[in-house]
Design a protein around this motif. Structure first.
Motif, PDB file in Angstrom:
ATOM      1  N   GLY A  51       0.590  -0.363   5.721  1.00 36.01           N
ATOM      2  CA  GLY A  51       1.949   0.134   5.893  1.00 36.01           C
ATOM      3  C   GLY A  51       2.203   0.706   7.278  1.00 36.01           C
ATOM      4  O   GLY A  51       3.340   0.746   7.752  1.00 36.01           O
ATOM      5  N   GLN A  85       4.530  -2.306   4.030  1.00 34.90           N
ATOM      6  CA  GLN A  85       5.524  -1.622   4.848  1.00 34.90           C
ATOM      7  C   GLN A  85       6.775  -1.273   4.047  1.00 34.90           C
ATOM      8  O   GLN A  85       7.413  -0.247   4.298  1.00 34.90           O
ATOM      9  N   VAL A 105       6.256   2.104   2.278  1.00 33.21           N
ATOM     10  CA  VAL A 105       6.007   3.321   3.053  1.00 33.21           C
ATOM     11  C   VAL A 105       6.959   4.444   2.660  1.00 33.21           C
ATOM     12  O   VAL A 105       6.554   5.546   2.307  1.00 33.21           O
TER      13      VAL A 105
END
Length: 260
Positions: A134, A178, A181
């Motif tokens: 992430g 990602q 996150v």
């Protein structure tokens, strides 16, 4: 269906980034009982390109897009089924919904509880690597891909294809990590209470992603929810466990659950 639903539709809410194929058996069973299904796909979640994440890049964007679409489609009371952090998405939908969700079947429930240690197999082995991915670590993404797509963990069945679709390439692993996150930086304890109407929790004791203690904490904040516990089936039992699928259908349609 583009004219919308006045009542009786059942909304299917998969985990973040997972394809609707996880609900194949449940969808067939509900359609056979004459219930309309509301589902969505935001693009393929795996392959060489992370096409799902070309359309949505964050948890908030996923929730916003889905809530807006459902508000345009659903007019009367609906029911819902969620898996894993689909419960979190469902609670966000209920915050924004212009229609009633009167009954929810929550399978393997997960909300991110920032102040609670979580000792599930996935949390201990996969999440540290996902956190690094992430942050943009291509090496961590490649390691996750290697772990989950080699040896005994290789994709060898339709269930594997559905469950691991968002992890089949390093690029899709990176995009998935990602997208998580922002989600994993929040505490969702208060969000649990947004699940309104009649709620039933379905949980397998061998769940690899949600530990029993973690499940109990979530359940304690849904004091009026029914609980149905299974000795086995794993986190993705809704895909192929006929007993659990039958129980979810009975709860949604007749509110009579025979197992657990």
């Amino acid at each position: 269906m583009t004219d919308g639903f006045d009542r009786g539709a059942i909304i299917l809410v998969p985990p973040i980034g997972m394809a609707m194929g996880i609900f194949e058996a449940l969808s067939r069973a509900l359609i056979e009982r004459g219930r309309p299904i509301v589902s969505w796909e935001l693009g393929d979640v795996g392959g060489d390109r992370a096409t799902f994440y070309d359309h949505v890049s964050s948890y908030d964007e996923i929730c916003g897009r889905i809530a807006d679409a459902l508000n345009a489609l659903c007019r009367g009371p609906c029911s819902a089924v969620s898996l894993c952090n689909g419960a979190s998405i469902l609670a966000q939908i209920q915050r924004k919904a212009l229609f009633e969700i009167d009954k929810s079947a929550i399978v393997g429930p997960y909300f991110h509880l920032a102040n609670l240690d979580h000792n599930s197999i996935y949390e201990k082995t996969l999440m540290p690597l996902l956190a690094k991915a992430g942050e943009g670590s291509a090496a961590a993404a490649k390691m996750i891909h290697k772990i989950l797509n080699s040896g005994q963990a290789s994709i060898s069945s339709r269930k594997d294809q559905v469950v691991k679709a968002h992890l089949v390439s390093p690029d899709s692993v990176l995009a998935y990590a990602q997208a998580l996150v922002g989600y994993r930086q929040r505490d969702e304890l208060d969000l649990i209470g947004e699940l309104r109407g009649k709620v039933a929790l379905f949980y397998c004791l061998d769940d690899e992603a949600v530990s029993h203690d973690y499940f109990l904490t979530i359940a304690e904040h849904l004091v009026e929810a029914s609980r149905y516990i299974y000795r086995s089936g794993g986190h993705y039992a809704v895909f192929d466990d006929s007993e659990l699928v039958a129980d979810v259908v009975n709860f949604l349609i007749r509110e009579e659950v025979y197992s657990g």
